[in-house]
Write an enzyme that holds these catalytic residues in place. Structure first.
Site, PDB file in Angstrom:
ATOM      1  N   GLY A 197       0.819  -1.200   0.000  1.00  0.00           N
ATOM      2  CA  GLY A 197       0.000   0.000   0.000  1.00  0.00           C
ATOM      3  C   GLY A 197       0.855   1.253   0.000  1.00  0.00           C
ATOM      4  O   GLY A 197       1.949   1.293  -0.571  1.00  0.00           O
ATOM      5  N   SER A 198       0.380   2.273   0.676  1.00  0.00           N
ATOM      6  CA  SER A 198       1.063   3.571   0.643  1.00  0.00           C
ATOM      7  C   SER A 198       2.382   3.592   1.404  1.00  0.00           C
ATOM      8  O   SER A 198       3.122   4.577   1.314  1.00  0.00           O
ATOM      9  CB  SER A 198       0.137   4.654   1.203  1.00  0.00           C
TER      10      SER A 198
END
Length: 639
Positions: A327-328
Site C-alpha cells: 500500500g502507501s
C-alpha cells in the site's frame, strides 16, 4: 542235529565292531579337541573381545538442551525432568488396548493421552518405546512400580522435557520441539550426526528450535556399563559426560513483544520491530499464535486439527511467509527513487484532480476532487495517490524494480529462520515467467498500480521492516536476526551472530533526510494520515500509513467495508522509525482486513513506541482512549 558256533568268527566280528566304534569315538574326540583348540587358542582373542562386548554396553547419555533467553535474560525455553510411562509394543504379552485399560486403573490416562499415544504410535517403529503418560506424580510412579511385574513391555522412564514458560508469547520465534519422526530418524541415521543423536527422542521442529538445532542439542555422552548375561546392569565402568547445548540470547525484548501481542487482541496480522544500527529484531509478532507446549509431549489429533483447520491460521508465520501489498508504505521509497534518479525535485508540483488517466483507463485517488497542487513532501504527508500514479508512469517499471531491489524488496532477508518467502518485486521479466501468453505482457496499468504499492507487489512484513530499517540507517544494510548471541553453556563465552554490515546502498544524504522529514510530517502535522495517533507522542517519529486492497472493486463501484465480508476488507499497514535524529527502533506492521492504517495499525505502534522509548506501559485508561480514537479515526482520511 546240533549246530556248533564258530567262536573264532564271532570274536573277529566283535573285535572289528569294537575297533570301528573306538575309531569313531577317537575321531569324535579329536574333532572336539580340535574345536576346543580352535576356539580357545586360535580364536581366543576374537571371542574374548565379543565376550567383553556382551559384558559391556555403551549407553548414550543425552545432553541438556540449550536454553533460549530474551535480550534481558528472561528465559523463554527451559528444561525440566519428569517421569513418563512408556510402552514398547513389541514386548507386550497382552493386547495393546487391554494393557492400556489395565494401566488406567493405576495411573490416570485421559482421552487426550490415548489420542496422542495413537498418533505417536503410527510414526514409531515397533521396537521403540512410546510415551503413554508424561509428568507422572511420585504417587503414580509408586503405584505402577508395585505392579510392574504384571506389565512386561511397560516401563517408567526419567526424561528431560522442554518447557515454554510464556506459552503462546513469541511462539513463532521460538518454535517448538517434538518427538523424532520415522522420516527424521532415517535422515539422522544417514547423516554425519547419527552418533550424536543416539538416545535422542526429541528434535527441533519449528522456529529457532529447528534452525539452531545442532547448537541447542549439544554433544551426546556415553557410559560403559557392565551387565549380566540376562542384560541387567551391574555397574558403570566409565563415563564420558555429555556437553550441554549452547544457549541462545535473542535480540527480542519480550516485554515489548507482550505489549504488541496484547495490543493486537483478536485481530490477525504481523509486526516486526528492528534496531536499524545492528539488525537486532526487537519484536516479532504473528497473530494469532499457538502454545508450543502442546507439541512437546506429542500433540493429540483433535488439538492438531483445531490448529490446522482454524480459519485464522495460527500456525502460519506471517512476518516470514505471509505476503501483502505494501500500500502507501511504498510511497517514501518511490519519492526517494524520484530524487535519486532525477525524475522529480522536492518543489516540483503535480496537480491532483482526484484521478490519473492513462489511455482509456482512469485511476482514482481516494479523495474525491483530489488534493489540488501537491509537491513531494505533501504527497507523503497526505498520501496522495495521483502524485505517485504520475511519478510511476514517468519512471517506468524497470527503474522502479532496480531501485527497490537493494532495499530488500522481493529478496530474502537471510533471517535465522527457515522457510522465508521471497515475495514479489514485479518486473516485465518476472511477469513473463509467471504468466503465459498475452497475460504475461507488461502493460502501462501494471506500472501505475505498482507505483502506488498495490497491483503485483507482494512482500512479507519482515521485508518491509527491513527496507524501512535500511532507509532509517541511511542506506547501511544490516542482516536482520533473532539470535543476538550464542553462549557456550560451559564457559559462558558469547559470540555475536551478526557483527558487521552486509553492504551499503549508495544514496545522497540530503535525499534521505528529505524523505525522513516528510515522514515526520505524517505523524506531527495536521492533515498527516497518522497525526491523530502521534500528535502528542513526546518523541519525534517518522511514519507512513498504508491501506491495501484484498479484493478488486468493480469499475464504477466505491469501496464500502460494511458491504464486504470481514476477510475481504482492506489490510491496514503502518511503518515507522524513532527517534528521527538517531533511530533506535524501526517497525512495520499489517493488520489483516482492518481497513485504514491510521485507524487500526498506527495505534498499536503507538503503544509499542511508548513502551520502548519512554518505558510507558498501556493502562486500562490508555486502552479505552485508543479504542475511542480508533472509532473516531474510522472515517478520517487515513491511508
Amino acid at each position: 542235529m546240533t549246530e556248533f558256533k564258530d567262536n573264532e568268527v564271532e570274536m573277529r566280528e566283535f573285535r572289528l565292531r569294537v575297533t570301528v566304534l573306538g575309531a569313531l569315538v577317537f575321531v569324535c574326540f579329536f574333532l572336539l579337541l580340535a574345536r576346543f583348540v580352535w576356539l580357545q587358542v586360535i580364536q581366543h582373542e576374537t571371542f574374548a573381545v565379543k565376550a567383553e562386548e556382551n559384558r559391556i554396553s555403551l549407553v548414550p547419555v543425552v545432553p541438556n538442551r540449550g536454553l533460549i533467553l530474551d535480550r534481558n535474560g528472561v528465559v523463554l525455553a527451559s528444561n525440566y525432568s519428569a517421569y513418563t510411562l512408556e510402552i514398547t509394543p513389541s514386548k507386550l504379552e497382552a493386547s495393546l488396548d487391554d494393557t492400556i485399560n489395565q494401566l488406567s486403573r493405576l495411573v490416570e490416562i485421559d482421552v487426550r493421552d490415548r489420542r496422542r499415544f495413537k498418533k505417536l504410535l503410527d510414526d514409531a517403529k515397533g521396537f521403540e518405546s512410546v510415551p503413554l503418560r508424561t509428568r507422572l506424580s511420585d504417587e503414580e510412579v509408586a503405584r505402577f512400580t508395585a505392579q510392574h511385574f504384571r506389565f512386561p513391555g511397560v516401563e517408567v522412564q526419567a526424561r528431560l522435557f522442554r518447557q515454554y514458560p510464556l506459552g503462546e508469547t513469541a511462539s513463532h520465534v521460538i518454535g517448538y520441539i517434538g518427538r523424532v519422526s520415522r522420516a527424521e530418524a532415517d535422515a539422522l541415521d544417514d547423516s554425519d550426526d547419527a552418533a550424536n543423536y543416539r538416545g535422542t527422542d526429541h528434535i527441533g521442529k519449528e522456529g529457532l528450535e529447528k534452525s539452531y538445532e545442532k547448537l541447542l542439542h549439544g554433544q551426546t555422552g556415553y557410559e560403559e556399563v557392565e551387565k549380566t548375561s540376562g542384560g541387567r546392569a551391574v555397574r558403570t565402568l566409565s563415563r564420558t559426560p555429555p556437553k550441554p547445548g549452547s544457549n541462545l540470547i535473542l535480540s527480542i525484548d519480550i516485554e515489548l513483544q507482550k505489549i504488541v501481542e496484547e495490543a493486537f487482541g483478536k485481530r490477525r496480522g504481523a509486526f516486526v520491530a528492528i534496531e536499524p544500527e545492528t539488525g537486532d529484531i526487537l519484536a516479532y509478532v504473528s497473530r494469532p499464535g499457538y502454545d508450543p507446549n502442546l507439541f512437546v509431549d506429542g500433540i493429540d489429533t483433535q488439538s492438531w486439527d483445531e490448529l490446522n483447520n482454524s480459519p485464522d491460521r495460527p500456525m502460519i508465520n506471517r512476518p516470514l511467509s505471509g505476503t501483502y501489498a505494501p500500500g502507501s508504505t511504498f510511497k517514501p521509497f518511490m519519492a526517494l527513487a524520484a530524487l535519486e534518479l532525477g525524475k522529480r525535485t522536492p518543489s516540483q508540483v503535480t496537480y491532483d484532480p482526484g484521478y490519473f488517466v492513462l489511455g482509456n483507463h482512469r485511476f482514482n485517488d481516494d479523495v474525491v476532487g483530489g488534493h489540488g497542487s501537491v509537491d513531494m513532501r505533501k504527497s507523503i504527508i497526505v498520501s496522495c495517490n495521483t502524485y505517485y500514479y504520475a511519478l510511476g508512469n514517468d519512471m517506468g517499471i524497470q527503474a522502479i524494480h532496480d531501485f527497490m531491489q537493494p532495499f530488500g524488496f522481493g529478496e530474502k532477508t537471510g533471517i535465522d529462520l527457515e522457510n522465508e518467502k521471497t515475495g514479489v518485486l514485479p518486473s516485465p521479466e518476472w511477469k513473463r515467467r509467471r504468466f503465459k501468453g498475452a497475460a504475461g505482457r507488461w502493460v502501462g496499468g501494471d506500472t501505475i498500480s505498482v507505483s502506488n504499492g498495490s497491483g503485483l507487489n507482494a512482500y512479507t512484513p519482515l521485508q518491509i521492516a527491513h527496507a524501512v530499517a535500511n532507509l532509517a540507517n541511511n542506506g547501511v544494510v544490516m542482516k536482520p536476526h533473532l539470535v543476538k548471541m550464542v553462549e557456550d553453556s560451559t564457559s559462558r563465552a558469547r559470540k555475536l551472530t551478526v557483527a558487521q554490515q552486509s553492504y551499503r546502498i549508495p544514496l545522497k544524504q540530503e535525499n534521505i533526510d528529505f524523505v525522513k522529514n516528510a515522514m515526520v510530517g505524517v505523524t506531527s502535522e495536521p492533515g498527516g494520515t497518522a497525526y491523530r495517533v502521534f500528535g502528542n507522542a513526546g518523541y519525534t517519529i517518522g511514519g507512513k500509513t498504508g491501506t491495501a486492497q484484498v479484493v478488486s472493486i468493480k469499475k464504477g463501484e466505491k469501496y464500502n467495508a460494511a458491504k464486504l465480508a470481514e476477510r475481504l476488507r482492506d489490510n491496514a499497514l503502518f511503518t515507522a522509525f524513532a527517534p528521527v535524529d538517531k533511530p533506535r527502533i524501526v517497525l512495520a506492521m499489517v493488520v489483516e482486513n482492518a481497513g485504514m492504517g491510521g485507524a487500526e495499525a498506527a495505534p498499536i505502534t503507538r503503544k509499542a513506541l511508548d513502551y520502548y522509548l519512554l518505558g510507558k506501559r498501556p493502562s486500562e485508561k490508555d486502552k479505552g482512549n485508543v479504542e475511542l480514537q480508533d472509532k473516531e479515526d474510522a472515517n478520517a482520511p487515513a491511508r
